[in-house]
Design a protein around this motif. Structure first.
Motif, PDB file in Angstrom:
ATOM      1  N   VAL A   1     -79.591 -18.520   1.831  1.00 56.77           N
ATOM      2  CA  VAL A   1     -79.028 -17.656   2.641  1.00 56.77           C
ATOM      3  C   VAL A   1     -79.644 -16.497   3.108  1.00 56.77           C
ATOM      4  N   ALA A   2     -79.994 -15.601   2.026  1.00 56.17           N
ATOM      5  CA  ALA A   2     -80.662 -14.256   2.008  1.00 56.17           C
ATOM      6  C   ALA A   2     -81.994 -14.615   2.971  1.00 56.17           C
ATOM      7  N   GLN A   3     -82.725 -15.549   2.798  1.00 61.62           N
ATOM      8  CA  GLN A   3     -83.954 -15.884   3.567  1.00 61.62           C
ATOM      9  C   GLN A   3     -83.519 -16.023   5.018  1.00 61.62           C
ATOM     10  N   TYR A   4     -82.467 -16.845   5.253  1.00 65.57           N
ATOM     11  CA  TYR A   4     -82.073 -17.015   6.621  1.00 65.57           C
ATOM     12  C   TYR A   4     -81.788 -16.018   7.262  1.00 65.57           C
ATOM     13  N   ILE A   5     -80.835 -14.848   6.598  1.00 67.75           N
ATOM     14  CA  ILE A   5     -80.266 -13.587   7.150  1.00 67.75           C
ATOM     15  C   ILE A   5     -81.685 -12.913   7.633  1.00 67.75           C
ATOM     16  N   ILE A   6     -82.387 -12.621   6.642  1.00 64.88           N
ATOM     17  CA  ILE A   6     -83.611 -11.776   6.851  1.00 64.88           C
ATOM     18  C   ILE A   6     -84.379 -12.175   7.823  1.00 64.88           C
ATOM     19  N   SER A   7     -84.866 -13.472   8.068  1.00 66.49           N
ATOM     20  CA  SER A   7     -85.789 -13.941   9.276  1.00 66.49           C
ATOM     21  C   SER A   7     -84.793 -13.932  10.579  1.00 66.49           C
ATOM     22  N   SER A   8     -83.355 -14.269  10.519  1.00 69.19           N
ATOM     23  CA  SER A   8     -82.894 -14.275  11.597  1.00 69.19           C
ATOM     24  C   SER A   8     -82.640 -12.750  12.399  1.00 69.19           C
ATOM     25  N   TYR A   9     -82.589 -12.092  11.326  1.00 66.55           N
ATOM     26  CA  TYR A   9     -82.697 -10.520  11.960  1.00 66.55           C
ATOM     27  C   TYR A   9     -83.904 -10.108  12.425  1.00 66.55           C
ATOM     28  N   PHE A  10     -85.151 -10.634  11.623  1.00 67.02           N
ATOM     29  CA  PHE A  10     -86.318 -10.412  12.208  1.00 67.02           C
ATOM     30  C   PHE A  10     -86.482 -10.540  13.780  1.00 67.02           C
ATOM     31  N   GLY A  11     -85.971 -11.876  13.965  1.00 69.53           N
ATOM     32  CA  GLY A  11     -86.042 -12.571  15.365  1.00 69.53           C
ATOM     33  C   GLY A  11     -85.285 -11.714  16.297  1.00 69.53           C
ATOM     34  N   ILE A  12     -83.884 -11.479  16.073  1.00 71.00           N
ATOM     35  CA  ILE A  12     -82.799 -10.817  17.045  1.00 71.00           C
ATOM     36  C   ILE A  12     -83.568  -9.387  17.468  1.00 71.00           C
ATOM     37  N   ARG A  13     -84.079  -8.739  16.271  1.00 73.25           N
ATOM     38  CA  ARG A  13     -84.583  -7.319  16.764  1.00 73.25           C
ATOM     39  C   ARG A  13     -85.763  -7.518  17.526  1.00 73.25           C
ATOM     40  N   THR A  14     -86.583  -8.590  17.441  1.00 74.91           N
ATOM     41  CA  THR A  14     -87.674  -8.845  18.365  1.00 74.91           C
ATOM     42  C   THR A  14     -87.247  -9.107  19.734  1.00 74.91           C
ATOM     43  N   LEU A  15     -86.211  -9.861  19.951  1.00 71.95           N
ATOM     44  CA  LEU A  15     -85.659 -10.150  21.469  1.00 71.95           C
ATOM     45  C   LEU A  15     -85.106  -9.099  21.800  1.00 71.95           C
ATOM     46  N   MET A  16     -84.442  -7.950  21.008  1.00 72.35           N
ATOM     47  CA  MET A  16     -83.730  -6.893  21.639  1.00 72.35           C
ATOM     48  C   MET A  16     -84.679  -6.083  22.376  1.00 72.35           C
ATOM     49  N   VAL A  17     -85.881  -6.259  22.136  1.00 67.49           N
ATOM     50  CA  VAL A  17     -87.021  -5.146  22.569  1.00 67.49           C
ATOM     51  C   VAL A  17     -86.977  -4.964  24.128  1.00 67.49           C
ATOM     52  N   ASN A  18     -86.967  -6.287  24.510  1.00 67.26           N
ATOM     53  CA  ASN A  18     -87.021  -6.555  25.990  1.00 67.26           C
ATOM     54  C   ASN A  18     -85.803  -7.412  26.664  1.00 67.26           C
ATOM     55  N   GLY A  19     -84.758  -7.454  25.798  1.00 73.85           N
ATOM     56  CA  GLY A  19     -83.627  -8.072  26.148  1.00 73.85           C
ATOM     57  C   GLY A  19     -82.562  -7.175  26.638  1.00 73.85           C
ATOM     58  N   ASN A  20     -81.324  -7.802  26.773  1.00 74.59           N
ATOM     59  CA  ASN A  20     -80.105  -7.265  26.814  1.00 74.59           C
ATOM     60  C   ASN A  20     -79.489  -6.938  25.507  1.00 74.59           C
ATOM     61  N   CYS A  21     -79.864  -6.086  25.140  1.00 77.43           N
ATOM     62  CA  CYS A  21     -79.321  -5.544  23.553  1.00 77.43           C
ATOM     63  C   CYS A  21     -77.827  -5.749  23.114  1.00 77.43           C
ATOM     64  N   LYS A  22     -76.928  -5.298  24.194  1.00 77.28           N
ATOM     65  CA  LYS A  22     -75.821  -5.353  23.950  1.00 77.28           C
ATOM     66  C   LYS A  22     -75.246  -6.948  23.876  1.00 77.28           C
ATOM     67  N   ILE A  23     -75.620  -7.697  24.771  1.00 74.28           N
ATOM     68  CA  ILE A  23     -75.504  -9.013  24.749  1.00 74.28           C
ATOM     69  C   ILE A  23     -75.742  -9.781  23.761  1.00 74.28           C
ATOM     70  N   LEU A  24     -77.186  -9.580  23.263  1.00 75.19           N
ATOM     71  CA  LEU A  24     -78.008 -10.109  21.937  1.00 75.19           C
ATOM     72  C   LEU A  24     -77.164  -9.802  20.842  1.00 75.19           C
ATOM     73  N   ARG A  25     -76.955  -8.328  20.732  1.00 75.67           N
ATOM     74  CA  ARG A  25     -76.100  -8.086  19.346  1.00 75.67           C
ATOM     75  C   ARG A  25     -74.778  -8.803  19.243  1.00 75.67           C
ATOM     76  N   TYR A  26     -74.027  -8.790  20.470  1.00 75.55           N
ATOM     77  CA  TYR A  26     -72.814  -9.521  20.226  1.00 75.55           C
ATOM     78  C   TYR A  26     -72.922 -10.745  19.776  1.00 75.55           C
ATOM     79  N   ASN A  27     -73.582 -11.715  20.446  1.00 76.64           N
ATOM     80  CA  ASN A  27     -73.856 -12.977  20.287  1.00 76.64           C
ATOM     81  C   ASN A  27     -74.377 -13.425  18.967  1.00 76.64           C
ATOM     82  N   TYR A  28     -75.233 -12.551  18.497  1.00 80.09           N
ATOM     83  CA  TYR A  28     -75.847 -12.685  17.034  1.00 80.09           C
ATOM     84  C   TYR A  28     -74.700 -12.349  15.867  1.00 80.09           C
ATOM     85  N   ILE A  29     -74.036 -11.291  16.244  1.00 79.42           N
ATOM     86  CA  ILE A  29     -73.044 -10.935  15.207  1.00 79.42           C
ATOM     87  C   ILE A  29     -71.775 -12.007  15.247  1.00 79.42           C
ATOM     88  N   GLN A  30     -71.572 -12.582  16.460  1.00 85.71           N
ATOM     89  CA  GLN A  30     -70.615 -13.626  16.566  1.00 85.71           C
ATOM     90  C   GLN A  30     -70.847 -14.887  15.554  1.00 85.71           C
TER      91      GLN A  30
END
Length: 204
Positions: A160-189
């Motif tokens: 679980v810890a490894q999944y959390i860290i790797s998924s956070y790495f991924g979402i932060r990469t997507l947020m650089v050039n993506g719609n941050c608000k929507i990406l954050r909302y979907n990720y947290i949900q």
């Protein structure tokens, strides 16, 4: 000012400026001359404090990068009752900070790990050590959560810890050039749904 305090202040200023440039441009695209130009410092002054660019960067990882990861990702979940709630809140807060950062180039630890992977084992070890401290902290929180009844006993805390860290790495990469608000909302949900699946079923 005391000479030692003056030296510490100078080194901190060098490290802060270095981190900003390395984060923005990457380690291999940033020269010592780039750093010195920004600092208004001579090469002699630089080499008085650090023997090489590599040593300088390692000091940045040990001092600034580790502290950043600790304050944002580790400290907020220490000694919290419900680990899932604490982790979710921590991730959401970190993503909100990134969302409103006009100079966002991704998660600093992930960026550097991607850049150095397969290129510099020495630096990579320091980065992996920082990531490992984060992972161990999450595992500790989840194990405590099992004892306190917030986490199912069968849950693989390390996984679980490894999944959390790797998924956070991924979402932060997507947020650089993506719609941050929507990406954050979907990720947290989705993370919230995932955590629910790992929580004991409460029968009314």
């Amino acid at each position: 000012m005391d000479k030692n305090l003056k030296r510490m202040a100078t080194v901190h200023r060098m490290q802060t400026t270095g981190l900003e440039l390395f984060y923005k441009q990457g380690y291999y695209n940033t020269s010592i001359d780039d750093i010195l130009k920004t600092l208004g410092m001579s090469k002699g002054a630089f080499y008085y404090h650090f023997q090489s660019k590599e040593e300088f960067f390692i000091s940045i990882v040990q001092q600034l990068v580790f502290r950043k990861v600790y304050s944002m990702m580790i400290e907020p979940i220490e000694d919290q009752n419900n680990p899932f709630h604490a982790i979710e809140t921590c991730l959401d807060d970190a993503l909100q900070t990134a969302e409103f950062n006009e100079m966002d180039y991704g998660f600093v630890l992930a960026n550097f790990m991607n850049e150095f992977n397969g290129r510099n084992e020495k630096i990579m070890k320091f980065l992996m050590d920082t990531c490992k401290v984060w992972e161990v902290n999450i595992v500790t929180a989840l194990q405590r959560g099992k004892t306190d009844g917030f986490v199912e006993r069968h849950v693989n805390s390390e996984g679980v810890a490894q999944y959390i860290i790797s998924s956070y790495f991924g979402i932060r990469t997507l947020m650089v050039n993506g719609n941050c608000k929507i990406l954050r909302y979907n990720y947290i949900q989705q993370m919230r749904n995932y955590f629910r699946s790992l929580s004991p079923v409460v029968i009314a």
